[in-house]
Structures are given as C-alpha cells and as structure tokens.
Design a protein around this motif. Structure first.
Motif, PDB file in Angstrom:
ATOM      1  N   GLN A 125       1.058  -0.547  -0.176  1.00 33.22           N
ATOM      2  CA  GLN A 125      -0.060  -0.177  -0.406  1.00 33.22           C
ATOM      3  C   GLN A 125       0.830   1.516  -0.533  1.00 33.22           C
ATOM      4  O   GLN A 125       0.285   2.401  -0.680  1.00 33.22           O
ATOM      5  N   GLU A 126       2.294   0.900   1.452  1.00 33.48           N
ATOM      6  CA  GLU A 126       2.666   2.443   0.839  1.00 33.48           C
ATOM      7  C   GLU A 126       3.559   2.821  -0.144  1.00 33.48           C
ATOM      8  O   GLU A 126       3.123   4.145  -0.626  1.00 33.48           O
ATOM      9  N   ARG A 144       0.634   3.858  -2.805  1.00 33.37           N
ATOM     10  CA  ARG A 144       0.501   5.799  -2.375  1.00 33.37           C
ATOM     11  C   ARG A 144       0.935   6.446  -2.879  1.00 33.37           C
ATOM     12  O   ARG A 144       0.298   7.347  -2.932  1.00 33.37           O
ATOM     13  N   MET A 145       1.899   5.982  -2.869  1.00 32.46           N
ATOM     14  CA  MET A 145       2.795   7.060  -3.355  1.00 32.46           C
ATOM     15  C   MET A 145       2.995   7.388  -4.925  1.00 32.46           C
ATOM     16  O   MET A 145       2.705   8.434  -5.161  1.00 32.46           O
ATOM     17  N   SER A 201      -0.652   8.943  -5.866  1.00 33.77           N
ATOM     18  CA  SER A 201      -0.869  10.038  -4.359  1.00 33.77           C
ATOM     19  C   SER A 201       0.225  10.989  -6.223  1.00 33.77           C
ATOM     20  O   SER A 201      -0.740  12.946  -6.276  1.00 33.77           O
ATOM     21  N   TYR A 202       0.603  10.513  -6.264  1.00 32.89           N
ATOM     22  CA  TYR A 202       2.027  11.523  -7.265  1.00 32.89           C
ATOM     23  C   TYR A 202       1.273  11.676  -8.681  1.00 32.89           C
ATOM     24  O   TYR A 202       1.462  12.214  -9.502  1.00 32.89           O
ATOM     25  N   GLU A 221      -1.547  10.909  -9.381  1.00 36.27           N
ATOM     26  CA  GLU A 221      -2.856  12.102  -8.908  1.00 36.27           C
ATOM     27  C   GLU A 221      -2.746  13.535  -9.123  1.00 36.27           C
ATOM     28  O   GLU A 221      -2.818  14.673  -9.983  1.00 36.27           O
ATOM     29  N   LEU A 222      -0.989  14.304  -8.781  1.00 36.58           N
ATOM     30  CA  LEU A 222      -0.540  15.497  -8.371  1.00 36.58           C
ATOM     31  C   LEU A 222      -0.216  16.548  -9.692  1.00 36.58           C
ATOM     32  O   LEU A 222      -1.104  17.201 -10.138  1.00 36.58           O
ATOM     33  N   ARG A 231      -3.690  16.458 -11.494  1.00 34.58           N
ATOM     34  CA  ARG A 231      -4.316  17.536 -11.387  1.00 34.58           C
ATOM     35  C   ARG A 231      -2.653  19.271 -11.457  1.00 34.58           C
ATOM     36  O   ARG A 231      -3.073  19.884 -12.169  1.00 34.58           O
ATOM     37  N   ARG A 232      -1.656  19.347 -11.419  1.00 32.65           N
ATOM     38  CA  ARG A 232      -0.837  20.018 -11.817  1.00 32.65           C
ATOM     39  C   ARG A 232      -0.647  20.202 -13.403  1.00 32.65           C
ATOM     40  O   ARG A 232      -0.694  21.421 -13.503  1.00 32.65           O
ATOM     41  N   GLN A 249      -5.271  -0.351  -5.940  1.00 32.78           N
ATOM     42  CA  GLN A 249      -5.323   0.054  -4.545  1.00 32.78           C
ATOM     43  C   GLN A 249      -6.481  -0.338  -4.215  1.00 32.78           C
ATOM     44  O   GLN A 249      -6.948  -1.753  -3.013  1.00 32.78           O
ATOM     45  N   ASN A 292      -7.084  -3.194  -1.279  1.00 33.42           N
ATOM     46  CA  ASN A 292      -8.013  -3.270   0.206  1.00 33.42           C
ATOM     47  C   ASN A 292      -8.521  -4.570  -0.219  1.00 33.42           C
ATOM     48  O   ASN A 292      -8.544  -5.109   1.340  1.00 33.42           O
TER      49      ASN A 292
END
Lengths: 739, 147
Positions: free
Chosen positions: A511-512, A515-516, A519-520, A522-523, A526-527, A551, A555
């Motif tokens: 998961q860790e 998640r990275m 998240s990135y 996704e970032l 967005r950016r 993910q 889960n």
C-alpha cells in the motif's frame, strides 16, 4: 299302617283336622244316642202305661157289665198302634176276658205276672200290666205286649243316618282342612324352598320375606338371622379360602396335593395346571403319574413313608404337544384329620437347562474371542496374579501356552515389573479403571512401541473387586501414522498462518509505495493536465486509473485475509440484528434502486457478529447490484435442517439461510467460480468491482464451519444459500468435527 | 486581516517517507495559512528539534507537530510519550498522521495524550482535504498558546 312321619305336612294337617272332627262327632253322637235311647225307653214305657191306663179306665164299665164285645171294641182301637202286637184283659183270678192280637201275630204268651209296670218278656217283648180299678178295687188287669224291635228298627235307621252324616262331615272336614292348611303350610313350604335354593346356590345373601304376625313370622325371622350368621361365617371362610387360593396360585411353583394312598390328585394350583397344560377338570381326580413321570422310582410308599417325610426327585411333566417339561419335584407327606396326603411342588427347570446351554455358548464365545483376537487379554486376581490370559498375551510374554501364566505375577514372567503397577493398584483397590491409555514400551531392540491399554476392575455380584481384566493393543503403527499426521497438520497450519501473514503484510506493505504512485500520478494530473500534450494526459489518466484499481485490489485482499487474521471469537449472535446492521449500511443503495427487502425471523447462533453483518451485506449488495429491470425484491429466510453425515462427522443440525433475489441470475456453469477471489463474470464497465465480495462470503461461512452455494437460472434471479451449524465451538470449528 | 498572519505558523512534520513529506508540504502549500513546514525523518531528530539540541539549536518551537507512528531510530509512539511527559513541550498539539488503521495504534496514541489521530488517506484528493482540515482546525479555529 300309615307312616305318619313320612306323610307330607299338608296331608298330616288335613288328617288331623278330619280325625279330630270325626272323633268329636262320634262322641257327640254317642252321647246323643245314649240320651235318646234312654228318653225313648222312658217315653215308650209311659206311652205304653198311658195306653194301658186308658184301656183300663175305658174297660171298667164293660167289665162291670160283663160286656165282652165292648171290651173287644176297646182293644180293637189298638190297631192304630202297630208296635202293640197283643193285648189282654183278665180278671184278677187270671181269667181272660178279652184278647187282642195284631193281624200278623199268630200266637203270643202273656207272662203270668200282673205286676204293674213295664217288663221285658223272654222273647224280648215289652209287657205292660195295668190293674183295672173300680171303686178303689182291682177288678181286672190289662196287659199289653209291645214289639221293641220296631223301635229298634227305627233306631238303626237313625244310626245309619248318623253314620252317613259323619262320613259326609269327615269328607267336608277333609276338603276344608286341605284348603285351610295352606295358610300354615304355604309360608313353611316357601321357607323350605328358599332353604333348598340357598343350599344349592350357596347364596347366603337372600332373605325370606317376613309375612303375617304369627309364629311363621318368628320362624322366618329366626331363619333370616341364621342366614345372616351363615353369611358372615361363609364370608370369613371364603376370604380365608381366597387368600389361600390366591397365595397358592401366585406361587411360581406347581403345587399338587394327592391322596397319599390312591395317588389321586385332590387339588392343584394355577402354576401346576399351567405346567401340565390341561384343563383343571381333566386333572383333578386323576392319578398323578398320568401327568408326571419320574426319572427315578417314585419314593412315595404309603406304608413305609413316615409322616412329613420329604423327598426331592427329578421329574418330567408329560405333555402331548412336546417332549415334556423337565422339572424338579419336591414331595412332602402330611397327615390331616386322620388322612394322609402328599403335597408335591413342581419347579420347571427347562429354563435352568437353557441357561446352562446359554452359559456354555457364552463360554465358547468368550473363548473363541480370546483365542482369535489379536489384542492381548488378561485377567488377574486381586493379588495381581494372572488367572487367565489369551494366546496373544502369551505370545507377548514369550510363553508357549496361556496356562503357563496362571498364578504368576508379571514380574515372575518377565523378570521385571511393567511401569503400570500403580495403575493396577488403583484399579484393584479403588476400582478406578484405565480406559484406552496409550503406553510406550521399549522393544527388545530399543525401538519404541506403543500400546493402548484398557484395564477395568472385575466385581462379584456384591460389588467387591475380585480382580481385573485388561486389554492391550499394539498401536505402534497407528501411533506413528498419527504422529506424522499431527506433524503434517502443524506444518500445514504454520504454513497457512504464514501465508495469511504474508498476504496481509504483502498487501499492507504494498500500500505504501502504491500510495506514492497513486498520489503523485494524481498530483501530476492535477498540476499538469492540459499543460503537456494529449498523449501525456491520456497516459497520466491510465496511470491514475491503474493505481486506483490496484489500491482497490489490495484493500480487497486485505479484507479477505482479515477474515481469518482479525476474526473475533464466536459469541451468541442475533442474526436479525446483524441483518439490520447490514441493511442500514446499504440504506443508500437500497433507496437508490427502490428495492423491497423482507426477511423471516432469523435465529441466534454462535458467530462473529461483525463477519455475519459483512456476510449479509455482501450478499444483499450483490443482489442489489445485479438487479434486473424489475423492482429488486430480496427475501431472506432461514430454516433448521439435518446436517449431511460424512465419514468424519456425526449427523447434527444446522441452519440454512437463503437470500433470494429476482435479479439477472447466474449461469449455472459459473456457480462455483463466482466464489473464487477476484473472479468476475461481467466487464468492469458493466458492473464495476474486483470480485472479492463472494470470496469473502465464502471465507466467512467456512470460518463458521458452514457451506455457501448458489442456485440460479440465468435471467430468473438467484438464491444464495449458506449454512451455520447450530452448535459450534469457540475456535470456529463445529462440535461435530473430530480432530 | 490582522497582523498576526504575517508571522507564519511553525509546523514540525515527523515523517520518514520523503514522498509523504513532500505530499504534505504540497497539500499545505495549497492552503490559505502562511506556514513554515519543517521536516525531520526520524524520532531522534524530532526530539532534538523540539528540545533545540544541536543541530536544531536555532529553530523556532513549533506550534503543532504532525507525527508519523512508524519511524526509524525512535518510534512515533516514543516521541509522543516524550513530548507529553515533558512539561515544556506537552502543550504543543500533536496530530498523529499515519497509514495505520490498527485499533491498537489508535488507542495507544490517545492514551499517550495525542491530540488527534488521523489516518493518511490513500487518495490524493482526500489527502489534500485532510491536510486542509488540519490547517483549518488547528491553525485557524483552535486558539493556540503563544510562545
């Protein structure tokens, strides 16, 4: 001569009455006759004297005048008196003046005497002489002769009439008394009839009716009183007779009483009749030997047998239906009221013989069991010495024959004592058994061998321990198999646990970094959306989607592995409550598709309530998800069923739950596949999901020792079933599982 | 707006994962509050920072600590326990920010007087939302003591 005592009472009475009346009549008649006779005599005398006086008076003138004719005329008037057969008037010197004779009289002689009065002549005629007096001077005598026989004739007639009357009166008296005697005899006869009836029927409860007021009533009363007493006595007699009979009949031995001299049966009790198996009437009065034959000569000999002499002999009760019943006959001689009797008691001994046979059978059975069983069997007395061992035990002791062990201790046979000495003492002294205890004994070569030992006390009928019996079996092979199985099971359990741990840790640790990534990317999205070229945007979108799905998968995997790793101990769980929680969690989805959900009352069972909620939630969510065009209708039910019997489990009960929907249904070809992890039947865009839900359901149900399956027809809805055992132990295994 | 806003809020982030540290920083960067985010990568450094031991003898005492539980050298739980046992430091609110969903961790953290326990969302949007919430609650709504 009449025998009065034999004559019936009524005739006696009639006779007495008639005789009495006749005797009275005779006496009365006699008196009457006597009186009549006398007065008649008197009358006739006065009559004769009167007639003679009249004649004397009338004849005076004729005598004075000497008128003979006149005298004749006077005498001729006597014709009217037929009994006067002759008359004579004579002078005092005896000269006949005139004479009269009745027509039928030839010759008469008048007595010479002229003495006044009536005298009887020699020829039994009455002679009356009357002086004819004139001027107080006797001038002549009138004599009359009267024939008394005429009077006698009259008298005889009279007697005849009297006798006739008497005979008539006797007849009348007889008839009358015959009738009247009934007044007395009827009650007596009735009484006599009653007495006869009572004596015949032995019914002492009847009573004679009390009629009249005379002595008959007293008699009836006395009779009734006597009956009452007889009845009371009879009752006591009957009672004691009944007691005796009941007692005799309840004795489970045949009792036959015979006359000691004739050997004829006088009485027999119920058991005896049952043993002889003939009607009572055919037994009583017959000779004893008609029914019983004696294996030894019958010892009863009336002359030599002393009173109360007893003898026991083997006998055979004869029967037509079979070979006869072997019996033991015990004979006692009694003397009662100067009569000799024999009381024979019979005990059937065929059962005894059967028992003997059965015992022999049992003995053979035991012997064949002991000789042929591979298990070692031994019996010991309470001082620890062998009383019997079987061949298997003899082989184990290196003995040639089992009998060689008898009377010896284990130490004497083996040269050393087995380590179970304390157990043996406990069994012998306290009766504590050893059941299936596994003992290790070294083989001569030093390798271990295992025995399963069962040792129980042997008790006598009073419960006192007289020894022990032991059975031991070599279970070395079994033990080795068991041990290797147990080792494999432990290994399997460990590897399973590791695998679960691995799955959990792997997914958790995955998961860790994920998640990275997620998240990135996704970032990035967005950016930099629209700031790079179109391809870049698309690539970033795929990366984001992939990361998100990854993910979700992780889960789900975590959820799946947590079913066993984070499961809670089982507690009584109200399935209604669990269902309510599941429905509450699904409320939004239910409202969104406008589903109708109903359920029957559900049981309370030992379970992990959180997992049961999850189970319901997954199954209902599944039904909601795969709904058809119709309004979704879901029905939840539960019923108690008999669990399937398998080799390792006994039959017990379990609850079967059903979740029925009217959704799109499942192709039966996939009915097993759907419970596998990450198995999906539909495209992701059609029905999103990872395919974990039913796999989790399966894992939850299996943790509860249940089964889950689906019955469905494509397009016609599905029914999901799962079972939960009624009883389950807290470790999550059903009570019927054997380890 | 008052003058206060000129002075940035001091935040100490104790996080060994640079990715997460950066993500937190990025999330807070998008916020409204002017903040000064300082990051240490292990528990030992966190304690040194708070006690202004070298090399942190010139730092400003943070207004709030964002603490990860799984840390090298000194575990987050130990850091939390030390902060809350130190009379000088225990007034500083500590927000436990971790990936652990374990009940045991949550309970233990609160028993060690954590001011709140937040599970790091997996999703970026949610992560940003959480960061904003922390900012909104602890740095705007809550009145913290002034140094």
């Amino acid at each position: 001569m009449l025998n009065l005592s034999k004559m019936p009472l009524k005739r006696k009475l009639a006779l007495i009455t008639a005789t009495t009346s006749v005797v009275a009549l005779i006496l009365a008649c006699t008196a009457f006759f006597w009186y009549e006779w006398r007065s008649y005599n008197k009358d006739i005398r006065s009559y004769l004297e009167c007639i003679s006086a009249i004649i004397a008076e009338n004849s005076v003138p004729s005598i004075k005048s000497g008128d003979t004719e006149g005298l004749e005329r006077i005498l001729a008037t006597l014709e009217n008196e037929p009994h006067i057969i002759a008359a004579l008037i004579r002078t005092i010197d005896g000269r006949t003046l005139t004479e009269y004779k009745s027509a039928d009289i030839d010759d008469v002689t008048f007595p010479a005497s002229v003495e006044s009065g009536v005298q009887f002549t020699e020829s039994n005629l009455m002679h009356v002489s009357m002086p004819v007096q004139a001027d107080n001077e006797t001038i002549a005598h009138v004599s009359l002769l009267s024939d008394a026989r005429i009077i006698n004739d009259q008298f005889w007639n009279y007697l005849e009439i009297t006798l006739g009357v008497m005979a008539l009166s006797f007849l009348v008296a007889w008839l009358l008394s015959s009738r009247l005697q009934q007044i007395i005899t009827t009650p007596l006869l009735k009484l006599a009839g009653l007495a006869k009836q009572i004596s015949e029927q032995k019914d002492y409860s009847v009573r004679a009716p009390e009629v009249g007021q005379d002595e008959t009533r007293q008699l009836v009363r006395a009779f009734n009183e006597m009956l009452t007493q007889i009845q009371a006595r009879d009752k006591i007699l009957r009672q004691s007779e009944d007691y005796l009979k009941t007692m005799l009949d309840s004795v489970r031995a045949g009792i036959i009483m015979v006359d000691a001299h004739t050997q004829k049966i006088i009485t027999a009790n119920a058991c005896a009749i049952e043993l002889i198996d003939k009607p009572r009437e055919e037994i009583i009065g017959k000779h004893l030997t008609e029914f019983i034959s004696f294996n030894t000569p019958h010892p009863a000999h009336p002359e030599t047998a002393a009173t109360n002499h007893r003898a026991d002999v083997q006998a055979l009760i004869k029967r037509y239906t079979d070979k006869g019943v072997p019996a033991l006959l015990s004979r006692a001689r009694i003397r009662w009221r100067n009569e000799d009797y024999e009381v024979n008691s019979l005990v059937e001994i065929s059962k005894l013989k059967q028992t003997e046979a059965a015992l022999a059978y049992e003995r053979d059975l035991l012997k064949s069991l002991m000789d042929n069983i591979p298990d070692m069997i031994y019996f010991k007395n309470n001082s620890g010495r062998f009383t019997r061992i079987n061949h298997a035990q003899a082989n184990a002791f290196n003995l040639d024959h089992p009998d060689q062990a008898i009377g010896k201790t284990e130490k004497e046979i083996l040269g050393h004592e087995e380590h179970n000495g304390t157990d043996e003492a406990r069994t012998l002294n306290n009766g504590i058994p050893v059941i299936g205890e596994v003992r290790r004994k070294p083989e001569p070569d030093g390798s271990p061998s295992w025995f399963s030992v069962t040792q129980v006390p042997v008790r006598n009928t009073t419960g006192i321990i007289t020894g022990l019996v032991g059975i031991s079996r070599n279970i070395t092979d079994q033990k080795q198999t068991e041990e290797s199985l147990a080792a494999k099971a432990t290994e399997l359990e460990r590897s399973n646990r590791e695998l679960e741990q691995f799955a959990y840790v792997a997914s958790h640790d995955l998961q860790e970094p994920l998640r990275m990534v997620a998240s990135y990317t996704e970032l990035l999205a967005r950016r930099y959306r629209g700031k790079l070229d179109e391809d870049a945007d698309e690539f970033i979108a795929f990366a984001v989607d992939g990361a998100t799905r990854m993910q979700q998968l992780i889960n789900d995997l975590l959820t799946y592995s947590r079913v066993s790793t984070s499961g809670k101990p089982f507690k009584p769980t109200d399935f209604n409550q669990s269902l309510e929680y599941a429905l509450a969690n699904l409320r939004m989805t239910i409202n969104a598709v406008n589903a109708q959900i109903n359920h029957e009352p559900l049981p309370t069972l030992p379970a992990d309530s959180t997992q049961i909620t999850q189970l319901f939630q997954n199954l209902i969510a599944n039904a909601l998800k795969f709904h058809s065009d119709d309004t979704p209708r879901i029905h939840i039910s539960a019923g108690l069923v008999q669990q399937q019997q398998t080799k390792t489990s006994k039959a017990s009960r379990e609850w079967r739950f059903a979740i029925r929907d009217n959704g799109i249904g499942i192709d039966p070809a996939f009915k097993d596949k759907i419970f596998m992890i990450f198995q999906r039947l539909h495209g992701y865009s059609e029905f999103p999901g990872t395919g974990i839900g039913l796999a989790v359901c399966k894992k939850i149900v299996e943790r509860h020792s249940g089964r889950i399956w689906v019955e469905s027809e494509f397009g016609k809805g599905s029914s999901f079933y799962f079972t939960i055992p009624e009883y389950i132990d807290n470790n999550g295994s059903a009570n019927n599982k054997t380890h | 707006m008052e003058v206060q806003t000129i002075k940035p809020i001091e935040i100490l982030l104790v996080e060994d994962n640079p990715g997460d540290a950066r993500l937190t920083k990025e999330a807070l960067k998008e916020g409204k509050v002017l903040n000064n985010l300082n990051t240490v990568a292990n528990g030992m450094d966190a304690i040194s920072y708070l006690r202004k031991q070298k090399p942190y003898d010139h730092v400003t005492t943070p207004d709030i600590v964002l603490l990860d539980l799984n840390l090298p050298k000194k575990d987050g739980r130990e850091v939390l326990a030390e902060i809350k046992q130190d009379p000088e430091l225990r007034r500083i609110p500590v927000v436990v920010l971790t990936t652990s969903k374990a009940e045991q961790d949550i309970l233990e953290s609160y028993e060690l007087h954590a001011n709140c326990y937040i599970i790091k969302p997996v999703d970026l949007d949610q992560f940003i939302a959480v960061a904003r919430s922390i900012e909104n609650f602890w740095l705007t709504i809550v009145k913290l003591p002034t140094n």
